[in-house]
Design a protein around this motif. Structure first.
Motif, mmCIF file in Angstrom:
data_model
loop_
_atom_site.group_PDB
_atom_site.id
_atom_site.type_symbol
_atom_site.label_atom_id
_atom_site.label_comp_id
_atom_site.label_asym_id
_atom_site.label_seq_id
_atom_site.Cartn_x
_atom_site.Cartn_y
_atom_site.Cartn_z
ATOM 1 N N SER A 50 9.285 18.003 -4.087
ATOM 2 C CA SER A 50 9.193 16.480 -4.049
ATOM 3 C C SER A 50 9.847 15.562 -3.505
ATOM 4 N N MET A 51 11.025 16.367 -2.670
ATOM 5 C CA MET A 51 12.133 15.934 -2.411
ATOM 6 C C MET A 51 11.743 15.518 -0.941
ATOM 7 N N PHE A 52 11.049 16.049 -0.408
ATOM 8 C CA PHE A 52 11.033 15.545 1.025
ATOM 9 C C PHE A 52 9.644 15.320 1.576
ATOM 10 N N THR A 53 8.472 14.522 0.159
ATOM 11 C CA THR A 53 7.384 13.652 0.304
ATOM 12 C C THR A 53 7.519 12.278 -0.203
ATOM 13 N N ALA A 54 5.900 11.649 0.490
ATOM 14 C CA ALA A 54 6.372 10.498 0.318
ATOM 15 C C ALA A 54 5.751 10.098 -1.017
ATOM 16 N N ALA A 55 6.309 8.835 -2.014
ATOM 17 C CA ALA A 55 6.521 8.711 -3.297
ATOM 18 C C ALA A 55 4.761 8.159 -3.587
ATOM 19 N N THR A 90 0.775 -0.995 0.047
ATOM 20 C CA THR A 90 -0.115 -0.181 -0.052
ATOM 21 C C THR A 90 0.880 1.262 0.387
ATOM 22 N N SER A 91 1.793 0.857 0.364
ATOM 23 C CA SER A 91 3.482 2.198 0.424
ATOM 24 C C SER A 91 4.568 1.723 -0.088
ATOM 25 N N LEU A 92 5.604 2.592 0.215
ATOM 26 C CA LEU A 92 6.064 2.769 -0.735
ATOM 27 C C LEU A 92 7.437 2.873 0.928
ATOM 28 N N GLY A 93 7.265 3.949 1.108
ATOM 29 C CA GLY A 93 8.013 4.242 3.459
ATOM 30 C C GLY A 93 8.812 5.529 2.711
ATOM 31 N N VAL A 118 14.727 8.712 -1.966
ATOM 32 C CA VAL A 118 15.388 8.212 -1.847
ATOM 33 C C VAL A 118 15.009 6.200 -1.761
ATOM 34 N N SER A 119 13.635 5.745 -1.117
ATOM 35 C CA SER A 119 13.394 4.473 -1.567
ATOM 36 C C SER A 119 12.210 3.870 -1.974
ATOM 37 N N GLY A 120 11.339 5.013 -2.150
ATOM 38 C CA GLY A 120 9.881 5.476 -3.626
ATOM 39 C C GLY A 120 9.945 5.337 -4.463
ATOM 40 N N SER A 121 11.109 4.990 -5.567
ATOM 41 C CA SER A 121 10.589 5.137 -7.197
ATOM 42 C C SER A 121 10.879 3.677 -7.955
ATOM 43 N N LEU A 122 9.286 3.352 -7.959
ATOM 44 C CA LEU A 122 9.083 2.578 -9.214
ATOM 45 C C LEU A 122 9.342 2.506 -10.179
ATOM 46 N N ARG A 123 9.313 1.450 -11.438
ATOM 47 C CA ARG A 123 9.809 1.420 -12.359
ATOM 48 C C ARG A 123 8.349 1.956 -13.113
ATOM 49 N N LEU A 124 7.451 1.327 -12.077
ATOM 50 C CA LEU A 124 6.208 2.104 -12.864
ATOM 51 C C LEU A 124 5.523 3.688 -12.443
ATOM 52 N N HIS A 125 6.563 4.292 -11.975
ATOM 53 C CA HIS A 125 6.843 5.814 -11.493
ATOM 54 C C HIS A 125 6.499 6.105 -12.642
#
Length: 417
Positions: free
Chosen positions: A264-269, A73-76, A81-88
Motif C-alpha cells: 500500500s505504502m509504496f505503490t501508485a494509486a 490518466t494517472s495521479l503520479g 503522498v499525493s495520490g488520494s482523491l475523494r473518488l478513492h
C-alpha cells in the motif's frame, strides 16, 4: 552458473511443448464483452470473469471517461503522498458498507489487496490456508513471518486438527477463497468461523469470484451465509468491471495496514478511470439484481448441458464451471480445437491445478445470449466426441446441478436451445 541459464533451459523446453502457445495470446477486438476476434475469427469469450457483463456497459465506460477528463490518466504518486482523491474515499466507503465492514482500502490490483495482509502475520503467529486458495494468498504467507499450516481443501476435520496442534497463546489466522477460482465450489465459511471462535483465530475471505454473484445483496460469500469474517478482500476486475482490489474490515485494522503494508505504502494509486468504473459498476450491481439472476441461470444451464453430454463439472454450484479433461496435452489440444469451433475457454494445467486434474474453465457473463450458450454446447459436443472425451450419445450423468441462489432473486430462465 549464470543466473539466466534457467531462462534458456525453460525457453528451449517451452518451444518443444506443442501446448505452450495456448497462453498469452492476443485478442484483436471485443464485441459487447461476449465475443472476441481471435486469430481472424469471431469466437464466444467463455473465459472472462466479467460476471455481470458490465465492462461493456455504456454507463461504466462513460464513468471512466469522465474521470480521465477530470483527473487525467494517472495521479503520479502513492495514496500516502499525493495520490488520494475523494473518488478513492467514496469507493472505499461504498465498498465497506456493501461488504458489511467498518472501513476499506482500495489498491491497484486484487493481488496487492491480499498482500496487504502480510504485516498481520508476525513471528510466533500461525496462518492456516486452504490448499486450493489463490496464489496471492500463498504469496502473502511467504511475505509474512507466521508459521504456515495448509489444510486439505474444505476439510474441516483437518483444519480442526491443525488448529488444536498450534500453541494456544499464539495468534491465528485462517485464509480462504469464497468461491474457489478453479473448482468453482464455495468455502465452508460457517464451519471455519465456528472453529475460529473455538481456537481464538480470525477468518479472512478472498471474495474475488463471489462478490456480485453470491448472497441476497450480491455482496459475496459472507452475505450468502449471513456471517462477518474479520476481513474481506476482493479484486475489482470481476463483477465490478474494473482493475483494482479492496480489503475491508475493522477501522483500526485497515488504518494499521495502510501504514504498515508495503504493497500500500509504496505503490501508485489506483487510476481515476478504474476507481470511477468500479463505482459505476457497484451502482448497477445493487440496482439491477436481474444481472446476477441471469448469470446464475446461464451457469445452471451450462453445467447441466455439459453433464448431459457426458462431461464432469465437479463440485461447482457457481458460475465457475470446470470441465475435467485430465492430461495436459489433451487439455491444451481441446482448447485449440474449441477455439477452431468458435469458443474461447481457459485451459488450467500445472501449476494452476495438480497434474492429472487438468480442466477447461468456462465462465459466462450476464451478457451472453441463449443462442451463444447453445453454440458453446454444440462446440463441446463436436470436439468432445472427436477427441473421445465424451460418449456418442446423451449421458445420464450425475444429478443435475442446482446453482446457489438466494430465494428472493428472480430467474431469467436461460435456455440452451
Amino acid at each position: 552458473m549464470d543466473v539466466l541459464e534457467k531462462c534458456r533451459a525453460w525457453t528451449a523446453e517451452h518451444r518443444r511443448d506443442a501446448g505452450g502457445d495456448c497462453y498469452y495470446r492476443a485478442i484483436s477486438e471485443t464485441f459487447d464483452g461476449t465475443e472476441v476476434e481471435f486469430e481472424g475469427a469471431r469466437v464466444i469469450m467463455a473465459a472472462s470473469h466479467d460476471y455481470l457483463g458490465l465492462s461493456a456497459d455504456a454507463r461504466v465506460r462513460e464513468a471512466a471517461v469522465r474521470a480521465v477528463r477530470r483527473f487525467g490518466t494517472s495521479l503520479g504518486g502513492s495514496r500516502a503522498v499525493s495520490g488520494s482523491l475523494r473518488l478513492h474515499e467514496e469507493l472505499e466507503n461504498r465498498l465497506a458498507q456493501f461488504l458489511g465492514q467498518e472501513a476499506a482500502a482500495v489498491l491497484p490490483s486484487g493481488y496487492q489487496a491480499n498482500l496487504m495482509l502480510a504485516p498481520l502475520l508476525q513471528d510466533g503467529d500461525y496462518v492456516f490456508s486452504d490448499l486450493s486458495n489463490h496464489a496471492s494468498l500463498d504469496e502473502v504467507i511467504r511475505l509474512g513471518e507466521a508459521k504456515e499450516r495448509k489444510f486439505l481443501h474444505s476439510d474441516v476435520a483437518h483444519l480442526k486438527e491443525l488448529l488444536a496442534s498450534a500453541a494456544s497463546e499464539a495468534g491465528k489466522m485462517i485464509l480462504t477463497d469464497g468461491i474457489f477460482s478453479v473448482e468453482g465450489d464455495i468455502c465452508v465459511l460457517p464451519e471455519m468461523m465456528k472453529l475460529a471462535d473455538a481456537h481464538g483465530a480470525h477468518v479472512v475471505v478472498d471474495s474475488s469470484h463471489d462478490l456480485g454473484v453470491l448472497g441476497p445483496n450480491g455482496a459475496g460469500v459472507a452475505d450468502h451465509f449471513g456471517l462477518r469474517p474479520l476481513l474481506v478482500t476482493s479484486a475489482l476486475s470481476k463483477s465490478l468491471a474494473s482493475v483494482g482490489g479492496v480489503i475491508a474490515g475493522p477501522t483500526e485494522v485497515i488504518r494499521y495496514l495502510r501504514f504498515h503494508a508495503r504493497t500500500s505504502m509504496f505503490t501508485a494509486a489506483a487510476s481515476p478511470a478504474n476507481v470511477a468504473a468500479a463505482l459505476a459498476a457497484l451502482d448497477i450491481l445493487q440496482a439491477e439484481p436481474q444481472r446476477r439472476a441471469r448469470v446464475l441461470d446461464l451457469a445452471e444451464q451450462l453445467h447441466n448441458g455439459l453433464r448431459a453430454l457426458g462431461y464432469d463439472t465437479g463440485a461447482s454450484v457457481t458460475p465457475v464451471v470446470p470441465v475435467l479433461v485430465r492430461g495436459r496435452e489433451r487439455c491444451l489440444r481441446m482448447w485449440r480445437e474449441l477455439c477452431r469451433a468458435g469458443v474461447f475457454t481457459a485451459p488450467m494445467t500445472y501449476p494452476g491445478v495438480r497434474a492429472g486434474r487438468e480442466v477447461l474453465r468456462i465462465t459466462l457473463t450476464a451478457g451472453h445470449t441463449d443462442e451463444q450458450l447453445a453454440r458453446l454446447l454444440a462446440a463441446f459436443k463436436e470436439v468432445g466426441r472427436r477427441e473421445g472425451l465424451i460418449p456418442g450419445t446423451l449421458h445420464e450423468g450425475p444429478a443435475p446441478v442446482r446453482i446457489v441462489r438466494p430465494a428472493t432473486l428472480p430467474t431469467t430462465r436461460a435456455a440452451a436451445g
